[in-house]
Design an enzyme around this catalytic site. Structure first.
Site, mmCIF file in Angstrom:
data_model
loop_
_atom_site.group_PDB
_atom_site.id
_atom_site.type_symbol
_atom_site.label_atom_id
_atom_site.label_comp_id
_atom_site.label_asym_id
_atom_site.label_seq_id
_atom_site.Cartn_x
_atom_site.Cartn_y
_atom_site.Cartn_z
ATOM 1 C CE LYS A 97 -3.845 2.050 2.655
ATOM 2 N NZ LYS A 97 -4.765 1.824 3.794
ATOM 3 C CB SER A 99 -8.655 0.903 5.719
ATOM 4 O OG SER A 99 -9.223 2.172 5.913
ATOM 5 C CB SER A 145 -7.843 3.818 3.096
ATOM 6 O OG SER A 145 -7.092 3.052 4.038
#
Length: 433
Positions: A76, A169, A145
């Site tokens: 990420k 997330s 997210s």
């Protein structure tokens, strides 16, 4: 035979170890899939095929024993990588090149993993979406997210990806994209080198297409691997897992999710090796969602003070709104929220007594249409504040045939037992279908 990029990570590693496939061949298979699908899915914030192939060939040259040698992993874009930009999903940090890897990336590389690219995050892991679409239906959000991490794994671009969770997330994108998402106990994976937005809540976790791959990678990257257990643990012929059913928030889910979850619960006691029991939460449990929101907004406002003060014009409206709400929250309100979490947390042993996990819906429903809204993290907020390990397991379907996860929650620091229970639940559900 499946394409290499479609194989479970455990099988992929065995093929590399037995020299039935090279790491370069694994990389090429993933790169072909990325080239085919990335124009529609947009899972990557940064992706350099030449770097991936160079790294793969280096792993082929050095055939030392390593638990993850050749496993393609996405990271990420909230997490630092020395060889690729880390931009936090924000134009404020466009082109930023870290001087060192985050601790979790260091562990991945030491274990032989192939870091295959940086996956899209929402802006500062908040609510303003990136460009990623849901590979199950590109007209829908993948969730946030950890948008790109969930999408890349779901679309067979990668075997595993790293995400973070501050509210929902990991669990929510895993639910929307139909993969397994795992948020460990808070602090179980070192977050050094990760952009901090909430010191109390931010937790590193994983996406994969099965529980076995989650457990395998988790053992390689966790800060403390003591007490690791195998995934199978049947004993003395009795049910090896007893699951609690928590219906508190169920009414807030959409009609299709309620129906799918109720049907799942009705089948649970018929699953081999499983039994269920209703769970009554402690008093004030229903105030935990607001408490998590208070803690998150208060800490985000203070951790993003520089960005808000110096580059406010480059922040999205949703990010500014979170920060401004946080700035209005008082220290008294913040302390009260944390004390509530401590009080409820002290009651978790009683709540989980005799249980191997608690199941709830992972999300309010199927992935919403459009990319502007990444979904509501309602069903995750409480467990994140309580620092519980949790998984989203792709066991339900909504009214449009799209995936919805079952969230399986455990007691803090009982991650390995929870992973074993998750594996049993997945196997039992599969054999029953």
């Amino acid at each position: 035979m499946s394409e290499l990029n479609e194989m479970p990570g455990e099988e992929l590693l065995a093929a590399v170890r037995d020299r039935r496939a090279s790491v370069a061949e694994v990389a090429q298979s993933c790169l072909r899939r990325i080239e085919e699908r990335e124009p529609q899915v947009h899972a990557f914030a940064h992706h350099d095929p030449d770097l991936v192939l160079r790294s793969a060939r280096e792993l082929d040259r050095h055939t030392r024993s390593a638990p993850l040698r050749g496993l393609p992993v996405g990271v990420k874009d909230l997490i630092d990588t020395v060889d690729q930009p880390s931009e936090y999903g924000s134009p404020i940090y466009r082109g930023r090149r870290p001087h060192s890897d985050a601790a979790v990336v260091t562990r991945l590389r030491a274990a032989g993993a192939l870091v295959a690219g940086k996956t899209v995050t929402t802006e500062f892991a908040l609510f303003h979406p990136g460009v990623t679409a849901n590979p199950r239906d590109t007209a829908r959000t993948p969730g946030g997210s950890s948008s790109g991490s969930a999408a890349a794994v779901a679309d067979n671009m990668l075997a595993v990806a790293i995400g973070t969770q501050t509210a929902g997330s990991i669990i929510r994108p895993a639910s929307f994209c139909g993969v397994v998402g795992f948020k460990p106990t808070f602090g179980a994976i070192d977050r050094t080198g990760v952009k901090l937005i909430s010191s109390t809540l931010d937790t590193l976790g994983l996406f994969a297409r099965n529980v076995t791959d989650i457990a395998m990678v988790y053992q390689a990257i966790r800060a403390d691997s003591a007490g690791a257990r195998p995934l199978s643990r049947r004993m003395n012929g009795r049910p090896s897992s007893r699951l609690g059913i928590l219906r508190t928030d169920r009414q807030k889910a959409d009609e299709g999710t309620r129906a799918a979850f109720d049907a799942f619960v009705a089948r649970l006691d018929g699953f081999p090796g499983l039994e269920s029991a209703e769970v009554l939460p402690p008093a004030d449990f229903d105030h935990m969602v607001e408490a998590q929101t208070t803690v998150m907004e208060f800490e985000v406002a203070r951790n993003l003070q520089y960005e808000y003060g110096e580059h406010g014009d480059l922040l999205s409206e949703p990010a500014r709104a979170v920060i401004e709400r946080g700035l209005k929250r008082s220290e008294t309100e913040y302390v009260r929220a944390k004390r509530l979490a401590e009080r409820i947390g002290a009651q978790l042993p009683r709540m989980f007594h005799g249980l191997d996990g608690i199941v709830t819906p992972a999300a309010m429903g199927e992935a919403p249409l459009g990319l502007a809204f990444t979904g509501d993290p309602l069903f995750c907020r409480t467990w994140t504040l309580l620092r519980c390990p949790a998984l989203s397991l792709p066991l339900l379907r909504g009214a449009h045939g799209l995936p919805i996860g079952v969230q399986l929650v455990g007691r803090p620091h009982h991650d390995d037992a929870l992973l074993a229970t998750a594996a049993e639940l997945m196997n039992s559900a599969s054999s029953d279908s």
